[in-house]
Design a protein around this motif. Structure first.
Motif, mmCIF file in Angstrom:
data_model
loop_
_atom_site.group_PDB
_atom_site.id
_atom_site.type_symbol
_atom_site.label_atom_id
_atom_site.label_comp_id
_atom_site.label_asym_id
_atom_site.label_seq_id
_atom_site.Cartn_x
_atom_site.Cartn_y
_atom_site.Cartn_z
ATOM 1 N N LEU A 161 7.311 11.352 4.846
ATOM 2 C CA LEU A 161 7.308 12.490 5.763
ATOM 3 C C LEU A 161 7.939 13.705 5.083
ATOM 4 O O LEU A 161 8.536 14.572 5.727
ATOM 5 C CB LEU A 161 8.050 12.128 7.059
ATOM 6 C CG LEU A 161 7.384 11.007 7.870
ATOM 7 C CD1 LEU A 161 8.330 10.473 8.953
ATOM 8 C CD2 LEU A 161 6.092 11.496 8.524
ATOM 9 N N TYR A 162 7.807 13.756 3.763
ATOM 10 C CA TYR A 162 8.298 14.881 2.974
ATOM 11 C C TYR A 162 7.582 16.171 3.398
ATOM 12 O O TYR A 162 6.451 16.133 3.878
ATOM 13 C CB TYR A 162 8.061 14.595 1.478
ATOM 14 C CG TYR A 162 8.489 15.724 0.582
ATOM 15 C CD1 TYR A 162 9.844 16.057 0.476
ATOM 16 C CD2 TYR A 162 7.561 16.456 -0.150
ATOM 17 C CE1 TYR A 162 10.240 17.110 -0.336
ATOM 18 C CE2 TYR A 162 7.959 17.510 -0.960
ATOM 19 C CZ TYR A 162 9.300 17.837 -1.047
ATOM 20 O OH TYR A 162 9.686 18.876 -1.841
ATOM 21 N N ALA A 163 8.247 17.294 3.189
ATOM 22 C CA ALA A 163 7.791 18.596 3.711
ATOM 23 C C ALA A 163 6.340 18.970 3.412
ATOM 24 O O ALA A 163 5.727 19.694 4.189
ATOM 25 C CB ALA A 163 8.726 19.690 3.210
ATOM 26 N N GLU B 24 0.850 -1.196 0.000
ATOM 27 C CA GLU B 24 0.000 0.000 0.000
ATOM 28 C C GLU B 24 0.881 1.240 0.000
ATOM 29 O O GLU B 24 1.672 1.435 0.923
ATOM 30 C CB GLU B 24 -0.881 -0.027 1.271
ATOM 31 C CG GLU B 24 -1.801 1.167 1.428
ATOM 32 C CD GLU B 24 -2.450 1.238 2.808
ATOM 33 O OE1 GLU B 24 -2.147 0.386 3.680
ATOM 34 O OE2 GLU B 24 -3.254 2.164 3.018
ATOM 35 N N ASP B 25 0.735 2.079 -1.020
ATOM 36 C CA ASP B 25 1.428 3.375 -1.020
ATOM 37 C C ASP B 25 0.541 4.354 -0.255
ATOM 38 O O ASP B 25 -0.418 4.913 -0.793
ATOM 39 C CB ASP B 25 1.680 3.851 -2.452
ATOM 40 C CG ASP B 25 2.440 5.184 -2.504
ATOM 41 O OD1 ASP B 25 2.438 5.901 -1.488
ATOM 42 O OD2 ASP B 25 3.006 5.501 -3.567
ATOM 43 N N ALA B 26 0.881 4.508 1.025
ATOM 44 C CA ALA B 26 0.090 5.359 1.916
ATOM 45 C C ALA B 26 0.783 6.708 2.139
ATOM 46 O O ALA B 26 0.536 7.381 3.132
ATOM 47 C CB ALA B 26 -0.131 4.631 3.244
ATOM 48 N N CYS B 27 1.646 7.089 1.188
ATOM 49 C CA CYS B 27 2.459 8.307 1.356
ATOM 50 C C CYS B 27 1.622 9.567 1.561
ATOM 51 O O CYS B 27 2.086 10.531 2.145
ATOM 52 C CB CYS B 27 3.398 8.478 0.171
ATOM 53 S SG CYS B 27 4.791 7.337 0.230
ATOM 54 N N GLN B 28 0.371 9.548 1.069
ATOM 55 C CA GLN B 28 -0.468 10.751 1.189
ATOM 56 C C GLN B 28 -1.568 10.577 2.228
ATOM 57 O O GLN B 28 -2.447 11.437 2.328
ATOM 58 C CB GLN B 28 -1.112 11.065 -0.176
ATOM 59 C CG GLN B 28 -0.090 11.286 -1.275
ATOM 60 C CD GLN B 28 -0.703 11.769 -2.583
ATOM 61 O OE1 GLN B 28 -1.918 11.878 -2.726
ATOM 62 N NE2 GLN B 28 0.155 12.079 -3.538
HETATM 63 C C1 LIG Z 1 5.294 11.774 -1.713
HETATM 64 C C2 LIG Z 1 4.944 10.503 -2.363
HETATM 65 C C3 LIG Z 1 5.879 9.480 -2.558
HETATM 66 C C4 LIG Z 1 7.347 9.640 -2.300
HETATM 67 O O1 LIG Z 1 7.687 10.119 -1.077
HETATM 68 P P1 LIG Z 1 9.098 10.867 -0.883
HETATM 69 O O2 LIG Z 1 9.180 11.007 0.583
HETATM 70 O O3 LIG Z 1 9.007 12.168 -1.618
HETATM 71 O O4 LIG Z 1 10.152 9.990 -1.442
HETATM 72 C C5 LIG Z 1 5.455 8.283 -3.083
HETATM 73 N N1 LIG Z 1 4.178 8.088 -3.443
HETATM 74 C C6 LIG Z 1 3.248 9.054 -3.304
HETATM 75 C C7 LIG Z 1 1.834 8.766 -3.701
HETATM 76 C C8 LIG Z 1 3.600 10.299 -2.780
HETATM 77 O O5 LIG Z 1 2.675 11.252 -2.656
#
Ligand SMILES: *Cc1c(COP(=O)(O)O)cnc(C)c1O
Length: 366
Positions: A176-178, A150-154
């Motif tokens: 945890l990007y800015a 799961e890409d839960a980055c957002q």
């Molecule tokens: C931000 C993001 C990433 C990558 O995260 P980073 O911390 O910038 O490497 C991956 N997938 C999605 C959907 C994102 O929004």
């Protein structure tokens, strides 16, 4: 100017960062360990492994699931580049499946069409802060014996039927990007309920060295998080629910004000979902008086920032087109890319800002 995103940094983060600087222990240490403990607890998973970006988290997760050259991973073309790049970092093939207009997330029916005997994982994204249609994708994973990353980055803090983002795959990746809902500049987290996956991710972030013997057992990278970043993330994590509640309140106010304007489609929330609005993305359809890009320009003149995430679905970037993808391959993703417009929704936005955004859009639409 009302900015499209803004990190909210308080005295707590500054204090925590100063303490680490004064301690002289900057690299991975006790703060990282504490963040891992609290992050897993927050997500309701057994383990969390801190790394230095969301991309590193995706890459580590794919490694731990055993994705290798020759394997295929099915994912969405309507996402940030990192989702697909991480698959290629493991030498595997990116196979796109189209999305659904309802939630901008991968369409389970399309996923099934893309499964072959080389498919190893499905990599759905919780786009904009809303969990994908998990039940249907999970049924496919079970039927075809596939893993889910799961890409839960957002989507930290989002949930579906009471289960929090991060709990919808064999392993999940956070960023945890800015600009994310909580941040530490650059950073990432892997979460899982599987001890072996967690252990593999720990090896992978530290040059493939096993924790016990310090012997290199496999190729790894330097994906370690610093204690400096972890100290900031620990403070941000304490505020995540407050931040998300503000985003949700802002989104509700935006939707109430925009929903009856011709040519504007406000975001939908799937049944059982708590959407945490990393992005508040409306669609500007051809029925709107001016084009999406013209509206963005007019908003900018009125000091309102906006953003298009994503202007091009991944398969239309030159690198992917060289792999044989063409315009028309994923019609829903292409249509959404031409219509979406993200409006400011972050916790620093006040109701008066929102009313100004609504009035401006109404002015150009009516
Ligand atoms: C931000 C993001 C990433 C990558 O995260 P980073 O911390 O910038 O490497 C991956 N997938 C999605 C959907 C994102 O929004």
């Amino acid at each position: 100017m009302i900015h499209i995103s803004k990190p909210i940094i308080g005295d707590e983060e500054i204090q925590a960062a100063s303490e680490v600087l004064r301690s002289g222990m900057l690299a991975q240490g006790s703060k990282v360990a504490l963040l891992e403990e609290r992050f897993a607890e927050y997500c309701g998973t057994k383990y969390a492994v801190a790394v230095n970006s969301g991309t590193a988290a995706l890459h580590s997760g794919l490694y731990a699931l055993g994705v290798r050259p020759g394997d295929e991973a099915v994912t969405t073309p309507f996402t940030f580049l990192a989702t697909a790049n991480a698959i290629m970092m493991q030498g595997a093939k990116v196979v796109f499946a189209d999305i659904s207009e309802e939630d901008f997330n991968i369409d389970p029916t399309e996923v099934e069409k893309k499964i072959t005997d080389k498919t190893k994982v499905i990599l759905p994204v919780d786009l904009y802060g809303q969990v994908y249609r998990h039940e249907e994708v999970d049924a496919l994973a079970k039927r075809y014996h596939l893993n889910i990353l799961e890409d839960a980055c957002q989507s930290i803090g989002a949930s579906q039927n009471g289960v929090k983002a991060g709990g919808f795959g064999d392993v999940a990746a956070f960023s945890l990007y800015a600009t994310k809902n909580i941040m530490c500049g650059e950073g990432g987290m892997v979460v899982t309920n599987d001890a072996e996956i967690a252990e593999k991710c720990k090896m992978f972030r530290h040059h493939g060295q096993s924790g016990e013997s310090h012997e290199c057992e496999d190729l790894g990278y330097n994906y370690r998080m610093t204690d400096l970043a972890a100290a900031i993330a620990i403070e941000q994590l304490k505020k995540v629910d407050t931040f998300n509640q503000k985003r949700i309140a802002n989104a509700t106010r935006l939707s109430d004000g925009l929903k009856d304007i011709r040519g504007v489609v406000v975001p939908k929330r799937g049944d059982g979902n708590i959407h945490v609005f990393h992005q508040y993305a409306i669609r500007i359809t051809p029925e709107f008086k001016i084009s999406r890009d013209e509206l963005a320009e007019r908003l900018r003149e009125k000091e309102i920032g906006s953003g298009v995430y994503y202007r091009k679905p991944l398969h239309l970037h030159p690198y992917f087109m060289n792999m044989g993808y063409r315009a028309g391959d994923f019609p829903v993703a292409e249509k959404m890319a031409s219509e979406v417009l993200s409006l400011p929704v972050h916790p620093g936005i006040e109701p008066s800002d929102i009313d100004h955004i609504i009035e401006t859009i109404r002015h150009y639409g009516e």
